[in-house]
Design an enzyme around this catalytic site. Sequence first.
Site, short mmCIF file in Angstrom:
data_model
loop_
_atom_site.label_atom_id
_atom_site.label_comp_id
_atom_site.label_asym_id
_atom_site.label_seq_id
_atom_site.Cartn_x
_atom_site.Cartn_y
_atom_site.Cartn_z
N ARG A 95 22.08 25.02 -20.37
CA ARG A 95 21.99 23.76 -19.69
C ARG A 95 20.47 22.86 -20.78
NH1 ARG A 95 17.58 23.48 -16.86
NH2 ARG A 95 17.89 26.42 -15.53
N GLU A 132 11.00 49.86 -17.44
CA GLU A 132 10.55 49.29 -19.04
C GLU A 132 9.13 48.94 -18.94
OE1 GLU A 132 12.88 45.46 -18.57
OE2 GLU A 132 10.89 44.70 -17.60
N HIS A 171 7.21 31.14 -8.77
CA HIS A 171 8.24 31.74 -9.89
C HIS A 171 8.84 30.55 -10.05
CE1 HIS A 171 7.25 35.87 -9.51
NE2 HIS A 171 7.93 35.89 -8.31
N LYS A 193 21.87 39.00 -16.73
CA LYS A 193 20.88 39.43 -17.28
C LYS A 193 21.46 40.54 -17.91
CE LYS A 193 16.90 37.75 -14.65
NZ LYS A 193 17.47 37.02 -13.98
#
Length: 390
Positions: free
Chosen positions: A294, A202, A237, A118
């Site tokens: 992918r 953030e 999730h 990330k």
Amino acid sequence: MPNIKKILIANRGEIALRVMRTAREMGIKTVAIYSEADRKALHVRYADEAFCVGPPPSKESYLRMDAIIDVAEQAGADAIHPGYGFLSENAAFAAKVAKAGLIFIGPSPASIEVMGSKLAAKEAVSHYNIPMVPGIQTAITDIPKAKKQAAEVGYPILIKASAGGGGKGMRIVNEESEFEEQMQRAISEAESAFGDGAVFIEKYITSPRHIEVQVLGDQHGNAIHLFERECSIQRRHQKVIEEAPSSVYGEEKRKAIGEAAVRVAKACDYYGAGTVEFIVDENLDFFFLEMNTRLQVEHPVTEQITGIDLVRQQILVAEGKPLEIKQEDLKIHGHSLEVRVYAEDPANSFLPDIGKLVTYVRPQGLGVRVDDGFEEGMDIPIYYDPMIAK
């Protein structure tokens, strides 16, 4: 340019069948691999050849890189398609395939590696004018300094453990008066969970949406997008319903998010099919989240609205051919919705379940597409993802 004549599909179930169908239409021979649990699976019966690669657990079968490459060489395959899951985003596998003199139907190992982290992904795209969630992407433990940073970002904010995961060391702060207490809690939680109290800050996105863009690049520097998919309906999730296009975006936003996704692809010299994921706030502004290097489970909704076979494009790109589609050729035709069908026990918190598929009737009719890997009377094994169909 090499013409692929035989592909080994390093996967199982519905995605293996999906890849094989396109290969067959292109006149390409297919090689299936299977674990002992999948001996009677549909993908094994459909392929031109099939080889057992080990016992049921994935790590003893579908994740055995060297065994899979050995089978490809033994069968005389010249390419390997990884599907999704298993080894599809494994840079080491992509490198091993290339080293064995075979074609990996996917991006370069370098692209997989950059987008697999990330922080590395954010660093790579930061030079390409891609909107990011506002925040301070460096770790901090100094509370007065962090408070100053939080004021710059603007409340509400999210304090996240740098070493974290699973929601630990994460705190939402709505106003400055709560900051110190929540920061101390986040630090102590991060210390006890990960042995590292560093956190970063953030902007907290309220009522977020999850919108992703399908991209396609070739080995000659060309890249296009095939519009967006709305994937906000999730559970644990995991996406459960996906649609294309998103019903919240008009022409202008659609163009902007698509162009941003193409810039992300160019940031890592991407080729093949990939997906750029964005988080979208209540004003419908989008921020880069990550890139999946992918094919996605939900790629069929994009195929339905564009008329483009993404697996065919992956194969042509892997052969070194330039993209045969230009951005201006693409138009949205209608609207498509994908629903995932899982083997679960509703009486037990919808946890994955196993057993014989006693009744299984595929829906049929105009505009209906079913991608699956099972038929009536088959057993659902315990070792793999519980998705039966979509």
